[in-house]
Scaffold this active site. Sequence first.
Site, PDB file in Angstrom:
ATOM      1  N   LYS A 262       0.843  -1.188   0.000  1.00  0.00           N
ATOM      2  CA  LYS A 262       0.000   0.000   0.000  1.00  0.00           C
ATOM      3  C   LYS A 262       0.883   1.244   0.000  1.00  0.00           C
ATOM      4  O   LYS A 262       1.843   1.333   0.758  1.00  0.00           O
ATOM      5  CB  LYS A 262      -0.906  -0.013   1.236  1.00  0.00           C
ATOM      6  CG  LYS A 262      -2.000   1.034   1.218  1.00  0.00           C
ATOM      7  CD  LYS A 262      -2.956   0.838   2.380  1.00  0.00           C
ATOM      8  CE  LYS A 262      -4.111   1.805   2.329  1.00  0.00           C
ATOM      9  NZ  LYS A 262      -5.059   1.614   3.457  1.00  0.00           N
ATOM     10  N   GLU A 359     -19.608  -4.949  10.227  1.00  0.00           N
ATOM     11  CA  GLU A 359     -20.495  -4.142  11.061  1.00  0.00           C
ATOM     12  C   GLU A 359     -21.566  -4.973  11.757  1.00  0.00           C
ATOM     13  O   GLU A 359     -21.917  -4.699  12.914  1.00  0.00           O
ATOM     14  CB  GLU A 359     -21.152  -3.039  10.220  1.00  0.00           C
ATOM     15  CG  GLU A 359     -20.202  -1.960   9.732  1.00  0.00           C
ATOM     16  CD  GLU A 359     -19.467  -2.328   8.456  1.00  0.00           C
ATOM     17  OE1 GLU A 359     -18.607  -1.535   8.015  1.00  0.00           O
ATOM     18  OE2 GLU A 359     -19.737  -3.417   7.892  1.00  0.00           O
ATOM     19  N   ARG A 387     -25.661  -1.049   7.514  1.00  0.00           N
ATOM     20  CA  ARG A 387     -25.398  -2.446   7.183  1.00  0.00           C
ATOM     21  C   ARG A 387     -25.763  -3.376   8.338  1.00  0.00           C
ATOM     22  O   ARG A 387     -25.924  -4.575   8.150  1.00  0.00           O
ATOM     23  CB  ARG A 387     -23.926  -2.627   6.824  1.00  0.00           C
ATOM     24  CG  ARG A 387     -23.420  -1.622   5.807  1.00  0.00           C
ATOM     25  CD  ARG A 387     -22.004  -1.895   5.399  1.00  0.00           C
ATOM     26  NE  ARG A 387     -21.966  -2.915   4.354  1.00  0.00           N
ATOM     27  CZ  ARG A 387     -20.859  -3.412   3.851  1.00  0.00           C
ATOM     28  NH1 ARG A 387     -19.690  -3.009   4.310  1.00  0.00           N
ATOM     29  NH2 ARG A 387     -20.901  -4.323   2.909  1.00  0.00           N
TER      30      ARG A 387
END
Length: 632
Positions: A262, A359, A387
């Site tokens: 990354k 979640e 969600r």
Amino acid sequence: MTPCRHAHEDSVTVASLLAGLRNPGDLRSLPSEVLPVLAEEIRALLVSTVCATGGHLGPNLGVVELTIALHRVFDSPHDTLLFDIGHQAYVHKLLTGRREELRSLRQEGGLSGYLSRSESGHDVIENSHASTALSYADGLAKARRLTGRRDRAVVAVIGDGALTGGMAWEALDNIAAAPGRPVVIVLNDNGRSYAPTTGALARHLAALRDHGGRAAGSNVFAQLGLAYIGPVPGHDVEELERALRQARAVDRAVLVHVVTVKGKGYGFAEEDEADRFHTVGVIDPATGRAATASRPGPSPGTDTARDRSWTAVFGDELLAVAEERDDVVAVTASMLRPTGLHTMAEAFPDRVFDVGIAEQHAVTSAAGLALGGLHPVVAVYSTFFSRAFDQVLMDVGLHRLPVTFVLDRAGVTGPDGPSHHGMWDTGLVSLVPGMRLAAPRDPARLQELFREAVAHADGPTLLRIPKAAAGPDVGALAREDGVDILYRGSRGRPDEVLLVAAGTSASAAVGAAAVLEAEEGIGCTVADPRWLLPVNPALVRLASGHRLLVTVEDHVRVTGFGTSLMQACADAGLTTAVRTVGLPHAYLPHGPRSSLLARAGLDADGIVRAVLGAHHQLHSSAVPPGPSRRMR
């Protein structure tokens, strides 16, 4: 520590290779030996552009070679490329004809920071919530089989962070179970989402990386029935192309395990353990620090007293409460630093739980913590809270458990666009019996209301805070039965209009009231209910003493707090006229927060216009009023 070469290059003057690419077909015609140069040019453009506009820098720097290889092996849009999630698709935009538009990235009216179906036929999905692409891929592969279009490949690129989400595993379970359903799953394994990827899966991927695709004799993907290719070095285009061509030739579901870095090529991003370059505001590419000019969002390392964020205020107050109460714990879904929990995690690492991008699990796990005698604080973005609505309704609400939810990025968020505006939460939680919801107007109220929330032991509580600088406190003239009175007109009829302002709309409402009194002679009272739900009966009594009630909130109008207050007034038999000011029932585009709020009528001028329109309607049956200064 230095940025990659060409990092200072203006985004308009790009080297010849990238400038010559109009579509993926042009990319496929390039000889393989020039591709490393192309990758360097792309990184230079990403650094110079994203540092100037703000956006997701680290994720895109990490997928440059992978995206090049994907577009050389697969023929988009004939073949379908799905990105989970869309914030890693800037390189995809560059390679599909949007290089010139990149300078308008995340600017109002410009290029979206995520995938956008209206921008290009190469963008198939634009939902930028994680862990969804494999389900889209499963459905598309089924459709291709049923319609006889098996020549069109379905490719889903998913990060290791998104693979921590339960929905991704539900999709894997179905994809792997059908031997005749070819789907190419590209696992972008960089060991991070917003922070280092957590959980047993992260350990398993590390073992696969260390042992050439075998972990103590097992591979969870192979055991599910997927063909497995990897690990593949994610910054070697030739190796990537070889693996992807092999995957395309497999007549069943295959997972290509790609290992990337990354922030690749930009030293500040590669070496930053706090991952502050995942998303940046406007920064100086030479230093990685915030630019001196005004910026559209938070930049790495910024948290000055003058420009302190709501997130920072909450994080500090959470830590203060945690120091006082051993029973307070915190839960988040792969957003430790973005939600402000990192300060508590540093002080009390055993009491803060990052469950990954999950979640639903976060909420029900919090329910279990509450059943065990603790008071969990669940901190997530408002847009991701939806969600887990079933878990909030049935696993927390039904059991009347003391769980406090803190929703960051509530309301209009700005440059992230329709999938990230936090404009649905009030309507959702209004359906949960026993839920108490608060919207602090300023930092002092955030601290106060948060303490009231964690002191509540007879059911769930929720606070919503915006993506913005917290600003100064807004004092109250009085507190009447829990309702703060922020303004009372001294001219005109003080019982004419009651403005009820939820959360940060209080400042605009006070400003509007002053204008209405000074310029129109309309007396106003401005009230902050502090706790929006359940509706405080004192607010209904206050409304009964006014001719017109106008509610103001940074939430979709049709299901917001104003709707609940209107219903409460109707149930009480009030004759007070009610108008609601809020966000339209629509998916809002990206743009500056202040601009989007003004467009929705949620600034002082918009509130004045709304009050005048309703006020004139009330008086239209009597002697017509003279033209207003604001209505001429």
